[in-house]
Design a protein around this motif. Sequence first.
Motif, short mmCIF file in Angstrom:
data_model
loop_
_atom_site.label_atom_id
_atom_site.label_comp_id
_atom_site.label_asym_id
_atom_site.label_seq_id
_atom_site.Cartn_x
_atom_site.Cartn_y
_atom_site.Cartn_z
N ARG A 122 -5.14 2.32 3.64
CA ARG A 122 -3.92 2.50 4.44
C ARG A 122 -4.16 2.14 5.90
O ARG A 122 -3.33 1.47 6.53
CB ARG A 122 -3.42 3.93 4.32
N LEU A 123 -5.29 2.57 6.45
CA LEU A 123 -5.59 2.23 7.84
C LEU A 123 -5.69 0.72 8.03
O LEU A 123 -5.17 0.17 9.01
CB LEU A 123 -6.90 2.91 8.26
N LEU A 124 -6.35 0.05 7.09
CA LEU A 124 -6.48 -1.40 7.18
C LEU A 124 -5.11 -2.08 7.02
O LEU A 124 -4.82 -3.08 7.69
CB LEU A 124 -7.44 -1.90 6.11
N ILE B 69 0.88 -1.17 0.00
CA ILE B 69 0.00 0.00 0.00
C ILE B 69 0.91 1.22 0.00
O ILE B 69 1.51 1.57 1.02
CB ILE B 69 -0.93 -0.02 1.22
N ASP B 70 1.05 1.83 -1.17
CA ASP B 70 2.04 2.88 -1.38
C ASP B 70 1.41 4.24 -1.11
O ASP B 70 0.67 4.78 -1.93
CB ASP B 70 2.56 2.81 -2.82
N ALA B 71 1.73 4.81 0.05
CA ALA B 71 1.20 6.12 0.43
C ALA B 71 2.01 7.26 -0.18
O ALA B 71 1.69 8.43 0.07
CB ALA B 71 1.17 6.25 1.94
N CYS B 72 3.06 6.95 -0.94
CA CYS B 72 3.79 7.98 -1.68
C CYS B 72 3.13 8.24 -3.03
O CYS B 72 3.11 9.38 -3.51
CB CYS B 72 5.24 7.56 -1.90
N ASP C 116 1.88 -11.20 3.05
CA ASP C 116 2.21 -10.12 3.98
C ASP C 116 1.65 -8.83 3.41
O ASP C 116 1.38 -8.71 2.21
CB ASP C 116 3.73 -10.03 4.16
N VAL C 117 1.48 -7.84 4.28
CA VAL C 117 1.02 -6.51 3.88
C VAL C 117 2.02 -5.48 4.38
O VAL C 117 2.42 -5.51 5.56
CB VAL C 117 -0.38 -6.21 4.45
N VAL C 118 2.43 -4.57 3.50
CA VAL C 118 3.40 -3.53 3.83
C VAL C 118 2.83 -2.19 3.39
O VAL C 118 2.31 -2.06 2.28
CB VAL C 118 4.75 -3.78 3.13
N VAL C 119 2.93 -1.20 4.27
CA VAL C 119 2.56 0.17 3.91
C VAL C 119 3.85 0.94 3.68
O VAL C 119 4.74 0.96 4.53
CB VAL C 119 1.73 0.84 5.02
N LEU C 120 3.95 1.56 2.51
CA LEU C 120 5.10 2.39 2.16
C LEU C 120 4.68 3.84 2.30
O LEU C 120 3.85 4.33 1.53
CB LEU C 120 5.56 2.09 0.73
#
Length: 414
Positions: free
Chosen positions: A263-265, A236-239, A329-333
Amino acid sequence: MDALIGAAARALAAGDPLGALDRVALRDDAPALALRGIAMAQLGEFGRAKALLREAARGFGAKEAVARARCVVAEAEIAFASRDLGWPAKALDSAIATLYAHGDRVNAAHARYLTARRLLLTGRLDEAERRLAVFDARLLPPALRAAHELVVAGVALRRLRSQAARAALARAERAAREAGIPALSAEVESAARVLHKPAARVIAGGEQRLVLLDEVEKLFAEPPHRAQSTRRPLIIDACRYAISDANATVALASRPVLFTLARLLGEAWPADVPRDTLIAHAFRAKRADETHRARLRVEIGRLRAALGTLAGIDASSRGFALKPRHASDVVVLAPPADGEHAAVLAFLSDGEAWSSSALALVLGASQRTVQRALDSLAAAGKVQPVGDGRARRWMTPPAAGFATALLLPAPFPS
């Protein structure tokens, strides 16, 4: 060309604007005005430089098309250096055609580099690469070769190709050293430092850490074998406001509410997120009522549809939880320095002075929205204005210690 004009031109080519001004400061003929304008630009006096170049262009006769075209190229370079990205690009294209028609291939190549630089600044990477591919950089003089490689490195950074960026910066450093221009060497050195600064934060399992661009590139890299595709996480790319796994990418830049929910999830995964928390962050509601809960159900349904094969969303007794379909897996960037105006700070942290109109252009936002962000950042002491009225520019010292390549506009890697 008389001796003083020739000597001033050689001084400018060697990066010595004061030496050039010593020779032509008291002259007002067109060639001297042009050289004075370039010298003032090298000294950072962009407003005066543009005025001198325009006066020089008017002073050249009808048969001096090449000289006028060179003035246009110099003015374009000043405009892009001062982040005046609304400068008419058609005038530069016309100058390129004139220079090529008269055999001035070096200045024409320099003008092509400028167009590529503008395309890079505005995030049009495909067009920038096409511009760079039309000529052989090895045929350019050292100074122009260094500038060319800086743009190549900039494109590679936006594409998350750290090795290609590193190679281009090495070529730029060699060319700058060969040119013997200290300011150019300093620019290359500054660009190279990006590779050694944190480029993003990785948030996973309730923990977060800063990562370099190399690590971000590895995160998005395709597994070496198809059978290992499940090893790549759901990112989940927050950029760049997009979500991807090894098989697909979903862009949510135009749907901020859905991305906020995702993003919250993602940050809470594998746990669920309470409904009141989702409502407070996605809808900015201090107190949740039935209308907010109804809207949340609608937006969660839209997010499920948008994610498609990437992930599902399961309801729990207190909220919702993300369930990746293929990734393990889940990763937030996230940006290295989070905040409401992180994208604006990303551009300003290059140390250049930006106008609010240029920021609005590259961010795809209204000028009023950008102005509000700048006022908020100024009140917090993070940016400062220079000048007044239409000449006002915004800047901040590049002292944050963060790379910003991921926050600058670029197509999301597929």
